[in-house]
Design a protein around this motif. Sequence first.
Motif, PDB file in Angstrom:
ATOM      1  N   TRP A  52     125.173 -12.112  62.335  1.00  0.00           N
ATOM      2  CA  TRP A  52     123.567 -11.984  62.618  1.00  0.00           C
ATOM      3  C   TRP A  52     123.167 -13.399  62.090  1.00  0.00           C
ATOM      4  O   TRP A  52     122.114 -14.103  62.640  1.00  0.00           O
ATOM      5  CB  TRP A  52     122.827 -11.228  61.895  1.00  0.00           C
ATOM      6  N   ALA A  53     123.521 -14.821  61.464  1.00  0.00           N
ATOM      7  CA  ALA A  53     123.257 -15.310  61.360  1.00  0.00           C
ATOM      8  C   ALA A  53     123.002 -16.781  62.407  1.00  0.00           C
ATOM      9  O   ALA A  53     122.145 -17.544  62.575  1.00  0.00           O
ATOM     10  CB  ALA A  53     124.567 -16.389  59.829  1.00  0.00           C
ATOM     11  N   ALA A  54     123.569 -16.047  63.486  1.00  0.00           N
ATOM     12  CA  ALA A  54     123.631 -16.726  64.414  1.00  0.00           C
ATOM     13  C   ALA A  54     122.247 -16.986  65.679  1.00  0.00           C
ATOM     14  O   ALA A  54     122.119 -17.978  65.694  1.00  0.00           O
ATOM     15  CB  ALA A  54     124.426 -17.088  66.261  1.00  0.00           C
ATOM     16  N   MET A  55     121.012 -16.134  64.412  1.00  0.00           N
ATOM     17  CA  MET A  55     119.733 -15.998  65.272  1.00  0.00           C
ATOM     18  C   MET A  55     119.583 -17.067  64.760  1.00  0.00           C
ATOM     19  O   MET A  55     118.405 -17.374  65.236  1.00  0.00           O
ATOM     20  CB  MET A  55     119.087 -14.527  65.224  1.00  0.00           C
ATOM     21  N   TYR A  56     119.323 -17.352  63.512  1.00  0.00           N
ATOM     22  CA  TYR A  56     118.729 -18.877  63.287  1.00  0.00           C
ATOM     23  C   TYR A  56     119.096 -20.127  63.908  1.00  0.00           C
ATOM     24  O   TYR A  56     118.720 -20.746  64.134  1.00  0.00           O
ATOM     25  CB  TYR A  56     119.148 -19.064  61.663  1.00  0.00           C
ATOM     26  N   VAL A  57     120.380 -20.199  64.718  1.00  0.00           N
ATOM     27  CA  VAL A  57     120.901 -21.394  64.927  1.00  0.00           C
ATOM     28  C   VAL A  57     120.252 -21.251  66.233  1.00  0.00           C
ATOM     29  O   VAL A  57     119.945 -22.372  66.821  1.00  0.00           O
ATOM     30  CB  VAL A  57     122.509 -21.138  65.120  1.00  0.00           C
ATOM     31  N   SER A  58     120.064 -20.352  67.304  1.00  0.00           N
ATOM     32  CA  SER A  58     119.389 -20.153  68.702  1.00  0.00           C
ATOM     33  C   SER A  58     118.247 -20.382  68.623  1.00  0.00           C
ATOM     34  O   SER A  58     117.221 -20.752  69.397  1.00  0.00           O
ATOM     35  CB  SER A  58     119.793 -17.993  68.877  1.00  0.00           C
ATOM     36  N   TYR A  59     117.329 -19.709  67.383  1.00  0.00           N
ATOM     37  CA  TYR A  59     115.771 -20.280  66.685  1.00  0.00           C
ATOM     38  C   TYR A  59     116.295 -21.592  67.396  1.00  0.00           C
ATOM     39  O   TYR A  59     114.666 -21.999  68.298  1.00  0.00           O
ATOM     40  CB  TYR A  59     116.040 -19.236  65.859  1.00  0.00           C
ATOM     41  N   VAL A  60     116.545 -22.518  66.266  1.00  0.00           N
ATOM     42  CA  VAL A  60     116.811 -23.845  66.552  1.00  0.00           C
ATOM     43  C   VAL A  60     117.118 -24.337  68.084  1.00  0.00           C
ATOM     44  O   VAL A  60     116.289 -24.891  69.012  1.00  0.00           O
ATOM     45  CB  VAL A  60     117.585 -24.516  65.660  1.00  0.00           C
ATOM     46  N   LEU A  61     118.165 -23.628  68.718  1.00  0.00           N
ATOM     47  CA  LEU A  61     117.926 -24.113  69.911  1.00  0.00           C
ATOM     48  C   LEU A  61     116.766 -23.344  70.860  1.00  0.00           C
ATOM     49  O   LEU A  61     115.897 -24.147  72.459  1.00  0.00           O
ATOM     50  CB  LEU A  61     119.680 -23.848  70.317  1.00  0.00           C
ATOM     51  N   ILE A  62     116.252 -22.566  71.185  1.00  0.00           N
ATOM     52  CA  ILE A  62     115.177 -22.144  71.575  1.00  0.00           C
ATOM     53  C   ILE A  62     114.224 -23.010  71.277  1.00  0.00           C
ATOM     54  O   ILE A  62     113.325 -23.505  72.465  1.00  0.00           O
ATOM     55  CB  ILE A  62     114.952 -20.441  71.266  1.00  0.00           C
ATOM     56  N   ILE A  63     113.360 -23.168  69.874  1.00  0.00           N
ATOM     57  CA  ILE A  63     112.303 -24.380  69.377  1.00  0.00           C
ATOM     58  C   ILE A  63     112.700 -25.180  70.581  1.00  0.00           C
ATOM     59  O   ILE A  63     111.607 -25.773  71.457  1.00  0.00           O
ATOM     60  CB  ILE A  63     112.179 -24.487  68.406  1.00  0.00           C
ATOM     61  N   ALA A  64     113.492 -26.085  70.390  1.00  0.00           N
ATOM     62  CA  ALA A  64     113.887 -26.977  70.888  1.00  0.00           C
ATOM     63  C   ALA A  64     113.634 -27.276  72.181  1.00  0.00           C
ATOM     64  O   ALA A  64     113.444 -27.882  73.230  1.00  0.00           O
ATOM     65  CB  ALA A  64     115.822 -27.633  70.381  1.00  0.00           C
ATOM     66  N   GLU A  65     114.330 -26.564  73.325  1.00  0.00           N
ATOM     67  CA  GLU A  65     113.905 -25.763  74.643  1.00  0.00           C
ATOM     68  C   GLU A  65     112.474 -25.759  75.034  1.00  0.00           C
ATOM     69  O   GLU A  65     112.109 -26.496  75.925  1.00  0.00           O
ATOM     70  CB  GLU A  65     115.332 -25.189  75.411  1.00  0.00           C
ATOM     71  N   LEU A  66     111.738 -25.560  74.029  1.00  0.00           N
ATOM     72  CA  LEU A  66     110.367 -24.846  74.184  1.00  0.00           C
ATOM     73  C   LEU A  66     109.656 -26.082  74.064  1.00  0.00           C
ATOM     74  O   LEU A  66     108.700 -26.610  75.170  1.00  0.00           O
ATOM     75  CB  LEU A  66     110.452 -23.944  73.115  1.00  0.00           C
ATOM     76  N   VAL A  67     110.096 -27.041  73.095  1.00  0.00           N
ATOM     77  CA  VAL A  67     109.427 -27.991  72.807  1.00  0.00           C
ATOM     78  C   VAL A  67     109.878 -28.813  74.033  1.00  0.00           C
ATOM     79  O   VAL A  67     108.824 -29.810  74.537  1.00  0.00           O
ATOM     80  CB  VAL A  67     109.439 -28.901  71.395  1.00  0.00           C
ATOM     81  N   THR A  68     110.926 -29.541  74.318  1.00  0.00           N
ATOM     82  CA  THR A  68     110.902 -30.004  75.359  1.00  0.00           C
ATOM     83  C   THR A  68     110.343 -29.934  76.849  1.00  0.00           C
ATOM     84  O   THR A  68     109.683 -30.301  77.370  1.00  0.00           O
ATOM     85  CB  THR A  68     112.896 -30.430  75.202  1.00  0.00           C
ATOM     86  N   ALA A  69     110.467 -28.313  77.165  1.00  0.00           N
ATOM     87  CA  ALA A  69     110.088 -27.684  78.248  1.00  0.00           C
ATOM     88  C   ALA A  69     108.146 -28.214  78.526  1.00  0.00           C
ATOM     89  O   ALA A  69     107.466 -28.274  79.100  1.00  0.00           O
ATOM     90  CB  ALA A  69     110.156 -26.883  78.858  1.00  0.00           C
ATOM     91  N   GLY A  70     107.686 -27.601  77.402  1.00  0.00           N
ATOM     92  CA  GLY A  70     106.542 -28.450  76.620  1.00  0.00           C
ATOM     93  C   GLY A  70     105.658 -28.876  77.187  1.00  0.00           C
ATOM     94  O   GLY A  70     104.477 -29.355  78.115  1.00  0.00           O
TER      95      GLY A  70
END
Length: 125
Positions: A52-70
């Motif tokens: 379940w803690a992998a959700m937090y790691v995944s959140y960091v990855l997704i935010i990095a992808e969203l900011v870069t793509a944005g």
Amino acid sequence: MTKLLAVINHKCSRCRHGDIYETSMFSYKYSRMHSHFSNCNLEYEIEPGFFWAAMYVSYVLIIAELVTAGIIAFMVFDSSQQWSIIGLTVSPVISLFAFNFRYARTLLLHFLSPINFDPNYEKSL
């Protein structure tokens, strides 16, 4: 094998030789993990709900992808093309869901878990 190569190749965090996942990232069953690794007998799920803690790691990855793509979307499109900006911003997250899932778990095992590399297991292989 170095820790970086073990993370990139999804290898065991204790001996750095065995695969964490049963299939390829591009397989229909991309989320299947081995319950134990045969060489070092490591159980990947340390306690119930460990991943379940992998959700937090995944959140960091997704935010990095969203900011870069944005940022790229705002540089490519005019501000009047809002749907194009939204589409370009969200599409990497949707297309990289298997990548995020697998690397979040792998990063959790290698960097945030109490399982440490043991060179004795590497020498016995």
